[in-house]
Design a protein around this motif. Structure first.
Motif, PDB file in Angstrom:
ATOM      1  N   SER A   1       0.832  -1.209   0.000  1.00 57.77           N
ATOM      2  CA  SER A   1       0.000   0.000   0.000  1.00 57.77           C
ATOM      3  C   SER A   1       0.863   1.254   0.000  1.00 57.77           C
ATOM      4  O   SER A   1       0.586   2.221  -0.726  1.00 57.77           O
ATOM      5  CB  SER A   1      -0.918   0.001   1.222  1.00 57.77           C
ATOM      6  N   LEU A   2       1.910   1.252   0.818  1.00 56.77           N
ATOM      7  CA  LEU A   2       2.815   2.399   0.869  1.00 56.77           C
ATOM      8  C   LEU A   2       3.483   2.617  -0.478  1.00 56.77           C
ATOM      9  O   LEU A   2       3.578   3.759  -0.959  1.00 56.77           O
ATOM     10  CB  LEU A   2       3.878   2.160   1.948  1.00 56.77           C
ATOM     11  N   ARG A   3       3.901   1.516  -1.121  1.00 52.88           N
ATOM     12  CA  ARG A   3       4.600   1.628  -2.412  1.00 52.88           C
ATOM     13  C   ARG A   3       3.681   2.143  -3.518  1.00 52.88           C
ATOM     14  O   ARG A   3       4.135   2.806  -4.449  1.00 52.88           O
ATOM     15  CB  ARG A   3       5.180   0.280  -2.818  1.00 52.88           C
ATOM     16  N   LEU A   4       2.370   1.873  -3.435  1.00 55.26           N
ATOM     17  CA  LEU A   4       1.438   2.435  -4.401  1.00 55.26           C
ATOM     18  C   LEU A   4       1.413   3.957  -4.308  1.00 55.26           C
ATOM     19  O   LEU A   4       1.348   4.664  -5.318  1.00 55.26           O
ATOM     20  CB  LEU A   4       0.027   1.871  -4.157  1.00 55.26           C
ATOM     21  N   GLY A   5       1.480   4.472  -3.079  1.00 52.66           N
ATOM     22  CA  GLY A   5       1.540   5.920  -2.887  1.00 52.66           C
ATOM     23  C   GLY A   5       2.824   6.514  -3.440  1.00 52.66           C
ATOM     24  O   GLY A   5       2.814   7.584  -4.064  1.00 52.66           O
ATOM     25  N   LEU A   6       3.946   5.824  -3.235  1.00 55.19           N
ATOM     26  CA  LEU A   6       5.229   6.309  -3.761  1.00 55.19           C
ATOM     27  C   LEU A   6       5.218   6.301  -5.286  1.00 55.19           C
ATOM     28  O   LEU A   6       5.780   7.200  -5.925  1.00 55.19           O
ATOM     29  CB  LEU A   6       6.367   5.433  -3.236  1.00 55.19           C
ATOM     30  N   LEU A   7       4.584   5.287  -5.872  1.00 58.30           N
ATOM     31  CA  LEU A   7       4.484   5.222  -7.329  1.00 58.30           C
ATOM     32  C   LEU A   7       3.596   6.356  -7.861  1.00 58.30           C
ATOM     33  O   LEU A   7       3.892   6.956  -8.887  1.00 58.30           O
ATOM     34  CB  LEU A   7       3.905   3.866  -7.748  1.00 58.30           C
ATOM     35  N   GLY A   8       2.507   6.647  -7.142  1.00 59.11           N
ATOM     36  CA  GLY A   8       1.645   7.757  -7.534  1.00 59.11           C
ATOM     37  C   GLY A   8       2.377   9.080  -7.477  1.00 59.11           C
ATOM     38  O   GLY A   8       2.137   9.972  -8.312  1.00 59.11           O
TER      39      GLY A   8
END
Length: 715
Positions: free
Chosen positions: A174-181
């Motif tokens: 979930s955290l990595r999805l935010g970083l990708l966004g």
């Protein structure tokens, strides 16, 4: 004959060398910046490079955000500022029309051939290649991030945190999805920065780049929505749902992230084509929620991390403030030519120092219709051929444009029109001279950008004596009344005899009528406006050297911002963090950073604007002295006489070069494949179906001499 056509001055050669050196430096810095982003998800960057950079840059003046300033913010602003110098030198060179340009081989022709991708529309092979590389970067980014995150999760480490392994992995993903966004958010504001030097360096305009903004916007909101939903599931699974109400003093603020996400979803919901077309005003108003979105995004992640996406937004803020300053002035309206097809050509006075390229656009606001609505229109005049007048064509298809047409065409027509503008915006240069023939295919109002191209080529042919391509114009109209738009093709600054050597052939199609309409229809009518003394000619907001001024604003504002932040951190935040038991709030730090950023931009941009406004006022005074102490557009004015005497001549000269076809559509395949010229530029502006048809023909491989280009327009 202008000697610039035949020879190149030593100064031009010197500019070329300097441009080459600047471009080399820009390429190196840009490549380094991209390489950094490729390395960001790796342990090498996080555990080695970033630690060393922070050790060197973590001063008492900038704190932890100093490293991100240096690595992520400075390179982009450096490219933007230095790019302004490059574009300034290029603008001088582009003023020299090179008659031998056609002889040079364009090595990128194959890469510019169109490809039709379902869901994306028409894209060039260059765009497709960059899209594939960007998707590869996203896949690399997320894969490496997730792999490194999962490597540190073991049953023992998960149990220590009171979680199961799958729960820990869900939180990490979930955290990595935010970083990708955030990676996509970094690029989101570049395409909508209308006066961007970064876009111009890539040969792009904001109007043509809107599709990139749309693609990025959908990607950003998909990733951020997934980021938020996955975290809610994670909190629910680990019995931490109270985390949704957390607003930490020196950590991630979840409430701020939720507010940002809700604002983003409200914007996103109105961007889909059906909603945007039917309720454009709703789309326009909700899009201003970007202010809430960005503010609470920064409060969510903290200003140090927000520095990663700061450069694009910083340049957008400069551009937005300059547009605000320009829109506060009323421009001098000269006339309105009203056509029977519910079309109006509005003309404004302009300074000779304002130059623009064909296909440029202008944003108009008419307060008497709506104080909030701004509409883009394609400029149809040529700044070279018509140095003191700027014109746009407005077709009465929407509610706003119909109100304007009704107001101007009524028997008791207004004698003054209050108008504010933003722009012009367009490409830094065009390269139509490289073709032997230009085939211009238009549908309805799509003819408007071709008017500016034709007039610019007339200037190159008749004034500069350049060798220009022949033109085959293929406009399609629904009704015969729309044929009156052809009357606007030729300028009224000279007689048709002056353009006798200009090769223009028109094959016009009327699709909904089988035969010519009966005579006796309304003719073209001109309304003349009386300008107020406070009205000003359309002028470049930053003067003739606008690119240099923009570079100065970017550099000066960022330096002022760094000074403000350095003083704030050293003498206010640092003592609290290190000399007391308290920790300075991340939210307060973020708000102060944004405040000082805005103040810095206002100081630098206002100073540049006021200086150039003073220079424009002096030029405006000279124009007023030429027109008279109290200029009034009346039957005695030179504007009136020039237009009145020549108004009927362009129509007469076009008759001989025009063939009319009723009840049919142009057979583009037959027309294009019959062209045997060595290089045929196919310019298309009109409905989606027309553009796709022409793109398919040019990309079929059966016509190697056909070079497709889709032209965007606004009306």
């Amino acid at each position: 004959m202008d000697t610039r056509v035949a020879t190149r001055s030593p100064q031009a050669g010197g500019n070329s060398v300097v441009q080459g050196m600047i471009m080399a430096l820009l390429v190196v810095v840009s490549a380094g910046y991209i390489f950094i982003w490729i390395m960001v998800p790796t342990n090498t960057f996080k555990q080695h490079w970033l630690l060393k950079i922070r050790a060197e840059s973590n001063t008492t003046y900038f704190g932890s955000q100093g490293a991100n300033f240096l690595v992520f913010t400075f390179p982009v602003l450096f490219v933007a500022a230095l790019g302004c110098v490059f574009l300034h030198l290029g603008k001088k060179r582009s003023n020299e029309h090179d008659s031998k340009r056609r002889d040079g081989k364009n090595r990128t022709v194959a890469w510019k051939r169109p490809v039709i991708i379902k869901g994306l529309g028409i894209v060039s092979r260059i765009e497709l290649a960059f899209l594939v590389m960007f998707i590869a970067l996203l896949v690399w980014f997320y894969t490496v991030y997730v792999r490194n995150g999962f490597d540190s999760i073991t049953p023992k480490s998960a149990a220590k945190s009171g979680m199961k392994v799958w729960q820990a992995k869900l939180g990490s993903a979930s955290l990595r999805l935010g970083l990708l966004g955030n990676l996509c958010l970094t690029l989101l504001f570049f395409p909508v920065t209308r006066g961007s030097s970064v876009l111009q360096l890539f040969g792009l305009t904001s109007e043509a780049s809107i599709k990139y903004h749309i693609w990025l916007g959908h990607t950003v909101m998909t990733l951020f929505t997934a980021h938020g939903v996955c975290y809610i599931i994670f909190w629910a699974a680990t019995h931490q749902i109270s985390e949704m109400t957390k607003w930490a003093k020196a950590d991630i603020s979840n409430v701020a992230g939720e507010i940002a996400l809700v604002a983003g979803l409200a914007m996103w919901a109105t961007t889909f084509p059906r909603i945007r077309r039917k309720m454009f005003e709703l789309f326009f108003c909700t899009h201003h929620l970007y202010i809430i979105f960005v503010l609470f995004f920064v409060l969510h992640v903290g200003i140090a991390f927000a520095c990663l996406m700061l450069p694009g937004f910083y340049l957008f803020m400069i551009d937005r403030y300059l547009r605000f300053l320009q829109s506060r002035q009323n421009v001098r309206s000269v006339s309105a030519r009203i056509l029977p097809c519910e079309t109006v050509e509005l003309s404004f006075s302009k300074t000779k120092g304002l130059s623009y390229t064909p296909t440029s656009i202008l944003f108009l606001n008419v307060p008497s219709i709506s104080k909030l609505q701004w509409h883009p229109f394609t400029i149809t005049s040529s700044s070279n051929l018509e140095p003191e007048k700027l014109s746009v064509i407005i077709k009465g298809d929407g509610s706003w444009t119909k109100k304007l047409h009704e107001m101007l065409s009524s028997p008791s027509s207004v004698d003054h029109l209050d108008v504010s503008i933003e722009g012009p915006y367009g490409p830094t240069s065009t390269d139509f001279l490289r073709h032997e023939l230009l085939v211009m295919v238009s549908g309805g109002s799509g003819i408007t950008p071709f008017i500016s191209i034709i007039r610019e080529l007339m200037y190159a042919s008749e004034i500069l004596k350049c060798k220009t391509p022949s033109i085959l114009l293929i406009p399609s109209f629904k009704n015969s009344s729309d044929l009156t738009m052809l009357d606007l093709l030729l300028p009224i600054v000279g007689s048709p005899a002056e353009f006798s050597n200009f090769a223009l052939q028109i094959e016009a199609y009327v699709t909904r009528e089988k035969q010519p309409a009966p005579e006796g229809k309304k003719s073209l009518r001109t309304v003349w406006f009386k300008p107020k003394p406070s009205d000003s000619p359309v002028a470049p907001i930053l003067g003739k050297n606008s690119w240099l001024w923009l570079g100065a604003i970017i550099s000066a504002s960022f330096i002022i911002y760094l000074i403000f932040i350095g003083i704030l951190t050293r003498y206010y935040i640092y003592p609290i963090d290190h000399n007391t038991n308290g920790v300075y709030s991340w939210s307060s730090r973020a708000v102060l950073n944004i405040l000082f950023m805005c103040i810095s931009i206002i100081i630098a941009a206002t100073a540049a604007f006021l200086w150039n406004k003073k220079q424009n006022a002096m030029e405006n005074k000279q124009i007023q002295n030429l027109e008279g102490a109290t200029p009034v557009a009346s039957p005695n004015s030179w504007f009136y006489n020039a237009d009145r005497e020549l108004e009927s001549l362009p129509q007469q000269s076009l008759v001989l070069s025009t063939n009319l076809h009723y009840g049919e559509r142009p057979d583009l395949k037959k027309i294009l494949f019959e062209r045997k010229e060595s290089s045929v530029g196919v310019l298309v502006c009109g409905p989606k179906k027309m553009r796709h048809e022409a793109a398919n023909i040019c990309s079929s491989g059966l016509g190697a001499n056909l070079h497709f280009e889709s032209i965007s327009f606004s009306w």
